[in-house]
Structures are given as structure tokens and as C-alpha cells.
Design a protein around this motif. Structure first.
Motif, PDB file in Angstrom:
ATOM      1  N   GLU A  45      15.458  -6.595   2.323  1.00  0.00           N
ATOM      2  CA  GLU A  45      14.120  -6.869   2.846  1.00  0.00           C
ATOM      3  C   GLU A  45      13.658  -5.774   3.809  1.00  0.00           C
ATOM      4  O   GLU A  45      12.459  -5.507   3.928  1.00  0.00           O
ATOM      5  CB  GLU A  45      14.103  -8.220   3.569  1.00  0.00           C
ATOM      6  N   ALA A  46      14.605  -5.129   4.493  1.00  0.00           N
ATOM      7  CA  ALA A  46      14.242  -4.103   5.471  1.00  0.00           C
ATOM      8  C   ALA A  46      13.610  -2.888   4.799  1.00  0.00           C
ATOM      9  O   ALA A  46      12.657  -2.299   5.323  1.00  0.00           O
ATOM     10  CB  ALA A  46      15.476  -3.682   6.271  1.00  0.00           C
ATOM     11  N   ILE A  47      14.128  -2.484   3.623  1.00  0.00           N
ATOM     12  CA  ILE A  47      13.615  -1.278   2.976  1.00  0.00           C
ATOM     13  C   ILE A  47      12.756  -1.584   1.748  1.00  0.00           C
ATOM     14  O   ILE A  47      12.073  -0.692   1.233  1.00  0.00           O
ATOM     15  CB  ILE A  47      14.766  -0.334   2.561  1.00  0.00           C
ATOM     16  N   GLY A  48      12.776  -2.828   1.288  1.00  0.00           N
ATOM     17  CA  GLY A  48      12.083  -3.189   0.059  1.00  0.00           C
ATOM     18  C   GLY A  48      10.614  -2.819   0.005  1.00  0.00           C
ATOM     19  O   GLY A  48      10.152  -2.264  -1.005  1.00  0.00           O
ATOM     20  N   PRO A  49       9.826  -3.079   1.054  1.00  0.00           N
ATOM     21  CA  PRO A  49       8.376  -2.786   0.958  1.00  0.00           C
ATOM     22  C   PRO A  49       8.013  -1.304   1.013  1.00  0.00           C
ATOM     23  O   PRO A  49       6.887  -0.941   0.698  1.00  0.00           O
ATOM     24  CB  PRO A  49       7.810  -3.516   2.191  1.00  0.00           C
ATOM     25  N   VAL A  50       8.952  -0.433   1.430  1.00  0.00           N
ATOM     26  CA  VAL A  50       8.565   0.949   1.712  1.00  0.00           C
ATOM     27  C   VAL A  50       9.308   1.996   0.896  1.00  0.00           C
ATOM     28  O   VAL A  50       8.864   3.146   0.826  1.00  0.00           O
ATOM     29  CB  VAL A  50       8.759   1.269   3.220  1.00  0.00           C
ATOM     30  N   TRP A  51      10.421   1.646   0.284  1.00  0.00           N
ATOM     31  CA  TRP A  51      11.268   2.701  -0.267  1.00  0.00           C
ATOM     32  C   TRP A  51      10.630   3.430  -1.446  1.00  0.00           C
ATOM     33  O   TRP A  51      10.803   4.633  -1.596  1.00  0.00           O
ATOM     34  CB  TRP A  51      12.652   2.157  -0.634  1.00  0.00           C
ATOM     35  N   THR A  52       9.879   2.734  -2.292  1.00  0.00           N
ATOM     36  CA  THR A  52       9.249   3.429  -3.420  1.00  0.00           C
ATOM     37  C   THR A  52       8.127   4.355  -2.939  1.00  0.00           C
ATOM     38  O   THR A  52       7.941   5.453  -3.478  1.00  0.00           O
ATOM     39  CB  THR A  52       8.687   2.423  -4.432  1.00  0.00           C
ATOM     40  N   GLY A  53       7.376   3.930  -1.930  1.00  0.00           N
ATOM     41  CA  GLY A  53       6.320   4.781  -1.378  1.00  0.00           C
ATOM     42  C   GLY A  53       6.871   6.037  -0.729  1.00  0.00           C
ATOM     43  O   GLY A  53       6.224   7.088  -0.741  1.00  0.00           O
ATOM     44  N   PRO A 319      -7.045  16.843   2.810  1.00  0.00           N
ATOM     45  CA  PRO A 319      -7.512  15.453   2.615  1.00  0.00           C
ATOM     46  C   PRO A 319      -6.532  14.613   1.808  1.00  0.00           C
ATOM     47  O   PRO A 319      -6.341  13.423   2.095  1.00  0.00           O
ATOM     48  CB  PRO A 319      -8.838  15.630   1.855  1.00  0.00           C
ATOM     49  N   GLY A 320      -5.901  15.225   0.794  1.00  0.00           N
ATOM     50  CA  GLY A 320      -4.914  14.480   0.011  1.00  0.00           C
ATOM     51  C   GLY A 320      -3.719  14.067   0.850  1.00  0.00           C
ATOM     52  O   GLY A 320      -3.243  12.929   0.755  1.00  0.00           O
ATOM     53  N   LEU A 321      -3.239  14.977   1.697  1.00  0.00           N
ATOM     54  CA  LEU A 321      -2.117  14.649   2.579  1.00  0.00           C
ATOM     55  C   LEU A 321      -2.499  13.573   3.588  1.00  0.00           C
ATOM     56  O   LEU A 321      -1.691  12.703   3.926  1.00  0.00           O
ATOM     57  CB  LEU A 321      -1.631  15.904   3.304  1.00  0.00           C
ATOM     58  N   LEU A 322      -3.736  13.624   4.073  1.00  0.00           N
ATOM     59  CA  LEU A 322      -4.192  12.601   5.016  1.00  0.00           C
ATOM     60  C   LEU A 322      -4.193  11.222   4.371  1.00  0.00           C
ATOM     61  O   LEU A 322      -3.866  10.220   5.022  1.00  0.00           O
ATOM     62  CB  LEU A 322      -5.587  12.949   5.540  1.00  0.00           C
ATOM     63  N   LEU A 323      -4.558  11.149   3.089  1.00  0.00           N
ATOM     64  CA  LEU A 323      -4.518   9.867   2.380  1.00  0.00           C
ATOM     65  C   LEU A 323      -3.095   9.338   2.289  1.00  0.00           C
ATOM     66  O   LEU A 323      -2.840   8.138   2.491  1.00  0.00           O
ATOM     67  CB  LEU A 323      -5.113  10.025   0.981  1.00  0.00           C
ATOM     68  N   VAL A 324      -2.149  10.224   1.982  1.00  0.00           N
ATOM     69  CA  VAL A 324      -0.741   9.805   1.893  1.00  0.00           C
ATOM     70  C   VAL A 324      -0.239   9.357   3.256  1.00  0.00           C
ATOM     71  O   VAL A 324       0.462   8.338   3.371  1.00  0.00           O
ATOM     72  CB  VAL A 324       0.121  10.951   1.337  1.00  0.00           C
ATOM     73  N   ILE A 325      -0.597  10.112   4.302  1.00  0.00           N
ATOM     74  CA  ILE A 325      -0.173   9.731   5.655  1.00  0.00           C
ATOM     75  C   ILE A 325      -0.779   8.390   6.053  1.00  0.00           C
ATOM     76  O   ILE A 325      -0.098   7.532   6.640  1.00  0.00           O
ATOM     77  CB  ILE A 325      -0.575  10.833   6.658  1.00  0.00           C
ATOM     78  N   PHE A 326      -2.061   8.193   5.725  1.00  0.00           N
ATOM     79  CA  PHE A 326      -2.708   6.919   6.032  1.00  0.00           C
ATOM     80  C   PHE A 326      -1.982   5.761   5.338  1.00  0.00           C
ATOM     81  O   PHE A 326      -1.744   4.708   5.946  1.00  0.00           O
ATOM     82  CB  PHE A 326      -4.170   6.954   5.600  1.00  0.00           C
ATOM     83  N   TYR A 327      -1.624   5.958   4.074  1.00  0.00           N
ATOM     84  CA  TYR A 327      -0.902   4.917   3.342  1.00  0.00           C
ATOM     85  C   TYR A 327       0.439   4.616   4.006  1.00  0.00           C
ATOM     86  O   TYR A 327       0.810   3.438   4.181  1.00  0.00           O
ATOM     87  CB  TYR A 327      -0.668   5.351   1.893  1.00  0.00           C
ATOM     88  N   GLN A 328       1.175   5.677   4.386  1.00  0.00           N
ATOM     89  CA  GLN A 328       2.487   5.468   5.010  1.00  0.00           C
ATOM     90  C   GLN A 328       2.355   4.719   6.334  1.00  0.00           C
ATOM     91  O   GLN A 328       3.124   3.800   6.614  1.00  0.00           O
ATOM     92  CB  GLN A 328       3.168   6.823   5.240  1.00  0.00           C
ATOM     93  N   VAL A 329       1.379   5.121   7.141  1.00  0.00           N
ATOM     94  CA  VAL A 329       1.178   4.439   8.432  1.00  0.00           C
ATOM     95  C   VAL A 329       0.788   2.986   8.204  1.00  0.00           C
ATOM     96  O   VAL A 329       1.310   2.068   8.865  1.00  0.00           O
ATOM     97  CB  VAL A 329       0.098   5.178   9.258  1.00  0.00           C
ATOM     98  N   ILE A 331       1.359   0.978   5.562  1.00  0.00           N
ATOM     99  CA  ILE A 331       2.400   0.142   4.984  1.00  0.00           C
ATOM    100  C   ILE A 331       3.510  -0.128   5.998  1.00  0.00           C
ATOM    101  O   ILE A 331       4.092  -1.219   6.041  1.00  0.00           O
ATOM    102  CB  ILE A 331       2.967   0.783   3.690  1.00  0.00           C
ATOM    103  N   HIS A 332       3.807   0.852   6.852  1.00  0.00           N
ATOM    104  CA  HIS A 332       4.831   0.629   7.870  1.00  0.00           C
ATOM    105  C   HIS A 332       4.337  -0.294   8.977  1.00  0.00           C
ATOM    106  O   HIS A 332       5.121  -1.087   9.511  1.00  0.00           O
ATOM    107  CB  HIS A 332       5.300   1.967   8.455  1.00  0.00           C
ATOM    108  N   ARG A 333       3.074  -0.232   9.292  1.00  0.00           N
ATOM    109  CA  ARG A 333       2.522  -1.160  10.285  1.00  0.00           C
ATOM    110  C   ARG A 333       2.416  -2.571   9.697  1.00  0.00           C
ATOM    111  O   ARG A 333       2.628  -3.566  10.401  1.00  0.00           O
ATOM    112  CB  ARG A 333       1.138  -0.693  10.756  1.00  0.00           C
ATOM    113  N   LEU A 334       2.095  -2.661   8.409  1.00  0.00           N
ATOM    114  CA  LEU A 334       1.968  -3.967   7.764  1.00  0.00           C
ATOM    115  C   LEU A 334       3.307  -4.702   7.772  1.00  0.00           C
ATOM    116  O   LEU A 334       3.337  -5.929   7.941  1.00  0.00           O
ATOM    117  CB  LEU A 334       1.483  -3.776   6.324  1.00  0.00           C
TER     118      LEU A 334
END
Length: 340
Positions: A45-53, A319-329, A331-334
Motif C-alpha cells: 500500500e505504501a508504494i502502490g499508488p505511485v510506483w508506476t508513475g 512545459p512538458g516537464l512541469l506537467l510531469v512535476i505537477f502530476y508527481q506532486v 499524486i504524492h500529496r493525494l
């Protein structure tokens, strides 16, 4: 312009090792900290939501390398073909182990996939360290800019080395220990109770082993690659990176077991990142160092695409990298906070 793209490629690949690195570390530690089924479920459960991203970053890094330095991309992907194929199969094995474990409710089935999960993550960390070791040592580039690396040759660095020699074996083991420490800090942040206590208990001895391995790599590097560090002499501001690695290593050691799991995880993340940047600073401007002579090396200048391509890429890559960073932030906050 070439230096900007070098920094972008380095940033993306470092982000991959930092983010997927704690997934590797959790997998490496799984047999030692998760002895009961409940603990194994918490670990998943600790890594499940984030590991594929987290794997998105290695794809982005490959794409940027192809865009900015196509000669290094072509040479590296053909020369490191064996290592990349091993890594690809290990990534697939890890994904299968994660997904198929719950398909059959039987202890033997789960034990089998738990073992695959452990071995895949262990070997993935080792292969990452193996590739880093090869980049530091150099590869047998010919005059046309291509090379082939067997699994091993005479097991020692030289003009015609293999993937494995005593130095790359050392860097591979070092990365296993480094990412195990990173995984322990992540588990200490994401879990509570006995599982957190086990992760904390592992942090200090793993840190001690890592310190010994780092000293061994630093002492061996001048004999393996005498050209390493030339950029430090020309731009001594780069010493901030190895210094930062020492500082965050101490911070992580002190924070272990002191109920400061977030500080420990930030420290281990910065440790992984600063070590990679320190290594890249030492070989800059080289992308692939030739063991056959510096004239055959691929650098940011002779491996880069034309300036028009580099300049146009700067319009859409950030801009593409910013989208990826936004997604990572996001999903980790969620999924922030300890798992239950």
C-alpha cells in the motif's frame, strides 16, 4: 545551449533514480521488514499508488537524450543493449509480481511472487549502479562512436572492459545499499508501529555500510578513471555536491529513530540526487568516456543535435516537464501520510 540540455537530461534521470529508487529500496527490504501478511500488505500500500508513475521519468529521460544528444543515445543504447534488456525484463518482472500476487489465495503462490519482487528490485538497483560505474570508468568507443560491452571480459578495467569488473561491481553493490537506505527512509515515513520500527532499526547499520562503500568507490575512482575530476579543478563550485552528500548523510543518520521520518526521507532523496550530480559534474562535458582514447569520447559538443533543434526544444520541453512535476506532486500529496 548544450550545457542547458545536459542539465535537463541529468535532472530527469536523477529524478527517476530518486523516485523509483525508493520503490527499489522497499522491494529490497521487503523480506527483512515484512514477515507477516499484514506487514506485506502495508508495504504494498505504501508504494502502490505511485510506483508506476515514477517510471515515467526514465521514459522522459530517454526521450530528452534522443532529442538533445542523438549520437550518445544511439551509441549508448546499442552499447548498453545487454544491460538495458536485463533492466527491461526486471521492470516487467517487478510489475508482474506486484499485480499477480493477489490473483491466487495460496501461501506458496504469494511467496513465489514476493521472491520475484525482492529479486527484481535488488537486481534493478544493482543494474543502475552498474551503468553508473560504466559511465564513470568509460566504455570502449571506437572511432565511429560505437561500442559493444560483453557481460565481462577479464573482470578488470582496461581498454576493452565488460559490463562487469571489480569497479562496476563495487558501484552496483553501493547502489543496492544506497537505495535500500532510501527505501528504509520511505517506509519510516509511510508506516507506523512495528513496521516503522524495523525500517528505522535498519537505517543506521545500512548507513554505516554505505559509508564504507562510498569511501571505497572514491578511493578507487582515480585509478580507474584518471580524467575524473578535471571539471572540479576548472569549476570548483561543483564541490558543493559531494559536500551536500556528506551533510545529508549525517542528517539522515541523526534523524533515524528520532521520530523525524520526513526529515530522514528528504535527506536520503537529497543524498541520492547529490551523489548522481557529483558524478556527472566530474565527467562533464563527457557523455560517454572512451577507454580507447579521449579523441573517441562523446561530449556535449560532438554528440549534440544542431542548434536549431536545441533551441526549438526549449519551447516545449519545460512545459512538458512541469506537467510531469505537477502530476508527481499531486499524486504524492493525494496519498500523503502513513498507510493503514
Amino acid at each position: 545551449m548544450e550545457t542547458i540540455w545536459y542539465a535537463l537530461v541529468l535532472f530527469v534521470l536523477t529524478a527517476y533514480v530518486v523516485l523509483d529508487g525508493y520503490d527499489f529500496g522497499v522491494g529490497i527490504l521487503s523480506p527483512f521488514v515484512a514477515r507477516q501478511e499484514r506487514e506485506r500488505r502495508l508495504l504494498r500500500e505504501a508504494i502502490g499508488p505511485v510506483w508506476t508513475g515514477n517510471e515515467v521519468w526514465v521514459i522522459a529521460g530517454s526521450a530528452l537524450l534522443f532529442l538533445a544528444f542523438p549520437k550518445a543515445f544511439a551509441s549508448g543504447f546499442s552499447g548498453f543493449y545487454l544491460a538495458l534488456m536485463i533492466m527491461l525484463w526486471l521492470l516487467m518482472g517487478r510489475g508482474l509480481a506486484f499485480e499477480l500476487r493477489e490473483h491466487v489465495d495460496h501461501a506458496l503462490w504469494r511467496t513465489f511472487w514476493d521472491t520475484i519482487f525482492f529479486l527484481a528490485n535488488l537486481l534493478l538497483a544493482f543494474v543502475v549502479g552498474l551503468v553508473v560505474g560504466n559511465l564513470l570508468r568509460g566504455v570502449p568507443l571506437n572511432a565511429s562512436g560505437y561500442f559493444f560491452l560483453p557481460l565481462w571480459s577479464d573482470f578488470s578495467p582496461g581498454p576493452l572492459p565488460g559490463l562487469l569488473d571489480w569497479f562496476t561491481l563495487l558501484t552496483g553493490v553501493m547502489f543496492v545499499v544506497l537505495l535500500a537506505l532510501h527505501g528504509a527512509s520511505f517506509l519510516a515515513m509511510k508506516t507506523r508501529g512495528e513496521l516503522q520500527a524495523k525500517a528505522d532499526a535498519l537505517a543506521k547499520p545500512v548507513t554505516f555500510v554505505l559509508e564504507l562503500l562510498l569511501v571505497a568507490v572514491v578511493m578507487a575512482l582515480p585509478s580507474v578513471q584518471p580524467a575524473f575530476g578535471a571539471h572540479y579543478a576548472g569549476a570548483p563550485i561543483g564541490y558543493v555536491w559531494p559536500l551536500a552528500a556528506v551533510v545529508v548523510l549525517v542528517i539522515g543518520y541523526v534523524s533515524a529513530g528520532r521520530q523525524r521520518p520526513f526529515v530522514g526521507f528528504v535527506a536520503s532523496s537529497l543524498l541520492v540526487g547529490s551523489l548522481l550530480v557529483a558524478a556527472a559534474w566530474g565527467i562533464f562535458p563527457n557523455l560517454l568516456i572512451a577507454t580507447t582514447g579521449q579523441a573517441n569520447s562523446l561530449t556535449t559538443l560532438n554528440a549534440a543535435t544542431d542548434r536549431t533543434g536545441l533551441e526549438s526544444g526549449l519551447w516545449w520541453v519545460p512545459p512538458g516537464l512541469l506537467l510531469v512535476i505537477f502530476y508527481q506532486v499531486y499524486i504524492h500529496r493525494l496519498f500523503a501520510g502513513p498507510v493503514r
